[in-house]
Design an enzyme around this catalytic site. Structure first.
Site, short mmCIF file in Angstrom:
data_model
loop_
_atom_site.label_atom_id
_atom_site.label_comp_id
_atom_site.label_asym_id
_atom_site.label_seq_id
_atom_site.Cartn_x
_atom_site.Cartn_y
_atom_site.Cartn_z
N ILE A 627 0.81 -1.22 0.00
CA ILE A 627 0.00 0.00 0.00
C ILE A 627 0.84 1.26 0.00
O ILE A 627 0.31 2.36 -0.04
CB ILE A 627 -0.98 0.05 1.20
CG1 ILE A 627 -0.25 -0.20 2.51
CG2 ILE A 627 -2.10 -0.95 1.00
CD1 ILE A 627 -1.15 -0.07 3.73
N ASP A 745 9.03 15.58 10.68
CA ASP A 745 8.55 15.40 9.30
C ASP A 745 7.03 15.50 9.25
O ASP A 745 6.36 14.64 8.69
CB ASP A 745 9.05 14.07 8.74
CG ASP A 745 9.04 14.05 7.21
OD1 ASP A 745 8.95 15.14 6.60
OD2 ASP A 745 9.11 12.95 6.63
#
Ligand SMILES: *[C@@H]1O[C@H](CO)[C@@H](O)[C@H](O)[C@H]1NC(C)=O
Ligand SMILES: *[C@@H]1O[C@H](CO)[C@@H](O)[C@H](O)[C@H]1NC(C)=O
Ligand SMILES: *[C@@H]1O[C@H](CO)[C@@H](O)[C@H](O)[C@H]1NC(C)=O
Ligand SMILES: *[C@@H]1O[C@H](CO)[C@@H](O)[C@H](O)[C@H]1NC(C)=O
Ligand SMILES: *[C@@H]1O[C@H](CO)[C@@H](O)[C@H](O)[C@H]1NC(C)=O
Length: 944
Positions: A627, A745
């Site tokens: 995925i 991040d």
């Protein structure tokens, strides 16, 4: 002898003291007598004698001893052999302007593992004596002027992994003895004049991955037996003469093939059915005499390149060609194909980050199944088909000229140069618009056999990621300075590696990086294929590493640790050890304690999975369960035995940490629990693999929901609640986690939505512990560390100073808020979202940049959200709000907008299915459009 194991420990220590002492110890040993094997010294002298060395690169091969003095290009084993001698382990003479011949005495270097004379002008034959060096792993002779034939004796090299003789003047045939190379993975013989047939013995090589024989004079028939090679990924035979041969039907059965390139081989017959080769990405059969029709069965979804031009193919383009989502090139020009142009090839597809070229020139296409107007990233060529003259198709003139006219030259990408700031080294552009004065390392690099056609921005990102993860550098440390992709077969890249904190790399770093390239410690991946190192010049501040003749030999020198029973040595080593031990105790007590704790107990709250459990959960890591892909590795959707759906992050070999580091990280992750954080369920560290198991987030990431192609969108109130939820998750990391954590991040692709569309922050891979607020001065405490994160979200202050504070997360979060508000990407059309919104806000027209898909929303709230976002994005960290302030503000905005409780049909379905369904449900993410691959995880896999 007793000192040996201890010296091993010393070598792993990085304290300056220990290095000094090791050197000291070595000098002592040197004095006490271990020297290089005299036979090898003699061999090296002979080698030097028969070389012509106009630049006097080997001038220091005269004085002293090869292993204990600094002889250029010679690396020895760390310790002397039981025979009391040092032995030469590597001979690295790449691009030293050498000519002359390689002396047969090279065969006396019996312990050699790497023999590298690439890119010189060596002439004469390849000495058959090399066949005696049974320890040889890499034999790199490419880029010379060797003549004569390949010595059959090389077939004795049972440990040989890589044999490169490409770009020489080799004649004769490939010896059948090469069928004995049990360890060989890479046979690169391209660009010689090798003739005769490919020996059938090669088809039994158990590990062969790359068979690259293009641009030779090979003849005979293509061997069907090659299809049995269990590990072959690349077969490249272009520009040979297999006159009259057909492509064997068996070639449809290659188990692992990624690339088949048989361009201009004088082949005839029809095209076999390649649909069973799961990983096939690149098929080039152009410039042959192939006949018949195009195979109907659908090729692999990985196909990037189908190059079948200049044959005699007939019939029409099969429907299945429209279903290849990763396609970059479909070239069918100069055949006899007819029927309609299937416009489905580009219609209803996203080429956001990719390109497609469809070349159908000089065929018999007479009409089209749909609209011939192509999206910007698709180029279509139709000249020389009846359709261009057809009056029934309402072309406009310009269109006719583009599609039916002459072929356009696609521009080669070039970097916008940095301005001429004064800098003693070089102004390197490390990120769009950001130049830093640094001393970079330049590397001339070529992809020998890539499996893609266009080096698009998307692939560029993947490439940088691949280089940085392998080299353990940061994304911002690698730039592609120049790309020469003129014939699209072997793109050449000039890489610049930029030091992260310092202006220049340390000597150890230079040696580490250089060795990494020259020892092929990683051999390329299937997509980028094998690489060629064309040059690794040491210039500027690194030039003295050459003139002192120590860059390569230093590696050997520092590593030389001798075993000897001389008493003096033992005494010195004992003293050394005591000293080192003390230092160690001082600096590492803490970490050691933690390691032993984590190893001796199970980590609380997370489950340890076996490799088999996770393999079963993903159907053996089947592609269909993939995925996404992040910096850490691939992400699979798995279903555990108890039917729980999970996301499994499978670390790539290159991102693997030591067991201790890994457990340490899990220990950290396992302690973070918050309803707005994606939680870690377990991990696996078995079978040489490291995997992290997370809860599965069925609604994917926020970036995809904001994408221009999203089928559904999020309302303003939903977006406000997503913002609030993720802000709370980040606040927890900053204020409540113990020790505090800076995410580093934050971006929309790292904010995931659960089945109820609740936001959860993901990917702590880059997390570092935040400074304890007790020491230092509160908010201003910082961790000085390397720059990480994603361009567009990166706090400029952090980037420039490398001082990381919680305010860097606040900045990135501000960008996330702006994306939620506008639906735009951080970078678009050469500008940045912050600038756009700031300008609009100053002009009082902020409503004009708001994502119109949200429908009606209160201008007052929009304005508040925009102002909060811009506040977060202030240049100076001190002026940005804290995360708790951000949460308060967002609560204010959300107060009157009730959390929407109506779900669309689709999300309702997801929430119920998650708990009950047992069969692997097709990933709902496939309903969503793709996004860039370089970000976190749970991304729908984007065709490459
Ligand atoms: C190695 O080279 C360095 C730099 O030229 C020199 O200082 C050193 O003495 C050399 N070592 C030996 C053992 O020759
Ligand atoms: C090899 O020789 C040619 C001339 O014969 C010269 O142009 C080229 O630079 C040389 N290459 C190397 C690596 O020495
Ligand atoms: C090597 O081959 C090249 C190209 O095939 C040719 O131009 C050159 O003359 C050859 N050199 C020698 C020494 O045979
Ligand atoms: C190999 O030979 C071909 C044909 O002569 C040529 O086009 C190509 O540039 C040569 N070099 C490489 C690296 O492929
Ligand atoms: C290639 O092989 C053919 C014979 O099979 C020979 O006639 C021709 O000269 C060879 N070409 C070269 C460049 O060696």
């Amino acid at each position: 002898m007793a000192c040996l194991p201890f010296l091993g420990i010393l070598m792993s220590s990085r304290t300056r003291g220990s290095l000094f002492l090791v050197t000291f110890c070595c000098l002592l040993l040197h004095v006490t007598g271990s020297r290089t094997d005299p036979l090898e010294v003699n061999a090296l002298q002979e080698i030097k004698r028969s070389l012509i060395d106009p630049m006097r690169n080997l001038s220091n091969w005269e004085k002293g001893d090869p292993c204990t003095s600094n002889w250029t290009g010679i690396i020895c084993f760390r310790r002397s052999h039981e025979d009391g001698h040092f032995h030469v382990q590597e001979l690295q003479l790449m691009r030293l302007n050498l000519s002359g011949e390689l002396a047969p005495e090279v065969g006396q270097l019996l312990y050699l593992e790497i023999l590298d004379v690439m890119w010189n002008n060596l002439t004469g034959r390849i000495p058959f004596e090399i066949g005696r060096i049974s320890s040889l792993k890499l034999l790199l002779l490419n880029g010379n002027k060797f003549t004569g034939s390949l010595p059959p004796e090389l077939g004795n090299l049972q440990k040989l992994n890589r044999l490169q003789v490409d770009e020489n003047n080799i004649t004769g045939s490939v010896p059948s003895s090469f069928g004995n190379l049990r360890s060989i993975k890479h046979l690169h013989f391209n660009n010689n004049t090798i003739s005769g047939e490919i020996p059938v013995e090669l088809s039994t090589l158990p590990r062969l991955a790359h068979l690259i024989l293009d641009n030779n004079n090979l003849t005979g028939t293509l061997l069907p037996e090659l299809a049995r090679l269990p590990n072959l990924t690349i077969l490249q035979l272009d520009n040979n003469n297999f006159e009259g041969s057909e492509i064997p039907e068996a070639y449809g059965n290659f188990p692992r093939l990624v690339k088949l390139s048989l361009r201009n081989c004088r082949l005839q017959g029809s095209i076999p059915d390649f649909s069973r080769i799961k990983n096939l990405s690149y098929l080039d059969l152009s410039w042959n005499n192939l006949t018949g029709t195009l195979p109907e069965s659908k090729l692999s979804d990985n196909m990037t390149t189908i190059e079948l031009s200049h044959n005699h193919l007939t019939g029409s383009i099969p429907q299945s060609f429209s279903e290849l989502g990763s396609l970059q090139l479909l070239s069918l020009e100069n055949n006899n194909l007819s029927g309609s142009v299937p416009t489905e090839i580009w219609q209803n597809k996203s080429f956001e980050n990719s390109k497609l070229q469809v070349d159908l020139r000089n065929n018999n296409f007479s009409d089209a199944t749909g609209n011939l107007i192509t999206p910007d990233n698709v180029t279509l060529y139709l000249r020389g088909n009846p359709i261009c003259k057809s009056p029934s198709i309402p072309f406009d003139k310009q269109f006719l000229k583009n599609v039916c006219g002459k072929k356009k030259q696609t521009p080669i990408n070039s970097n916008t140069p940095c301005s001429n700031m004064s800098c003693p080294f070089e102004n390197v552009q490390v990120s769009p618009g950001i130049c830093l004065c640094k001393a970079p390392l330049s590397i001339d690099y070529r992809l020998k056999s890539p499996s893609f056609f266009f080096f698009t921005p998307h692939i560029e990102n993947q490439f940088i990621e691949y280089i940085t993860t392998s080299l353990k550098l940061e994304t911002h440390q690698v730039t592609i300075d120049r790309l020469i992709d003129d014939n699209r077969l072997r793109p050449r890249l000039y890489l610049k590696l930029v030091p992260k904190e310092e202006i220049k790399f340390s000597k150890t770093e230079v040696i580490r990086i250089r060795n990494w390239f020259t020892s092929w410690s990683f051999s390329g991946n299937d997509f980028f294929g094998p690489y060629e190192l064309l040059d690794f010049p040491l210039q500027g501040p690194y030039a003295d590493l050459i003139t002192k003749k120590s860059v390569i030999s230093t590696a050997g020198w520092v590593m030389i640790v001798a075993g000897s029973t001389v008493t003096a040595t033992v005494i010195s080593v004992t003293a050394t050890l005591l000293f080192i031990k003390k230092r160690h105790e001082k600096s590492h007590t803490l970490t050691k304690k933690r390691f032993s704790r984590t190893i001796s107990r199970e980590i609380e709250g997370v489950k340890k999975f076996s490799f088999v459990e996770l393999s079963d959960a993903t159907n053996g890591f089947d592609r269909s369960t993939l995925i996404g892909k992040g910096s850490y590795g691939k992400v699979y959707k798995g279903i555990l035995q108890n039917k729980t759906e999970v996301a499994i992050k499978r670390g790539e070999e290159t991102s693997m940490q030591s067991e201790k580091e890994f457990l340490n990280e899990i220990d950290l992750l396992s302690r973070l629990h918050h309803r707005n954080l994606v939680s870690l369920i377990g991990y696996s560290s078995e079978n040489g693999e490291q995997m992290l198991v997370y809860e599965y987030m069925p609604n994917g990431n926020v970036r995809d929901w904001l994408s221009a192609n999203a089928m559904e969108t999020l309302s303003f109130s939903r977006r406000s609640h997503v913002a609030l939820g993720s802000a709370k998750g980040i606040l927890y990391l900053h204020n409540e986690a113990n020790p505090p954590v800076i995410h580093r991040d934050i971006k929309t692709s790292n904010i995931l939505l659960d089945c109820k569309l609740r936001a959860k922050v993901a990917d702590f891979g880059l997390s570092r512990l935040a400074p304890a607020f007790g020491d230092g001065d509160g908010e201003h405490a910082h961790v000085s560390t390397v720059v990480r994160g994603t361009p567009g979200y990166l706090d400029p202050e952090y980037f420039m100073t490398q001082k990381l504070t919680v305010k860097s997360d606040v900045y990135s979060f501000g960008v996330v808020l702006l994306e939620l508000l506008t639906g735009m990407h951080p970078f678009f059309e050469g500008t940045h979202i912050i600038r756009e919104v700031r300008m609009a806000n100053e002009c009082g027209t902020v409503v004009s940049v708001v994502d119109s898909r949200m429908g009606q929303c209160s201008p007052n709230k929009v304005k508040k959200l925009a102002e909060l976002a811009l506040w977060c994005c202030e240049d100076r960290p001190e002026t940005r709000p804290s995360m708790s302030k951000v949460v308060k503000e967002l609560e204010g905005i959300c107060q009157s907008v009730r959390e929407p409780d109506m779900f669309s049909e689709k999300t309702k379905l997801l929430c119920t299915k998650t708990s009950s369904s047992s069969s692997p449900v097709p990933s709902p993410l496939s309903l969503l459009p793709g996004s860039d691959l370089d970000s976190g995880f749970f991304h729908p896999v984007k065709p490459r």
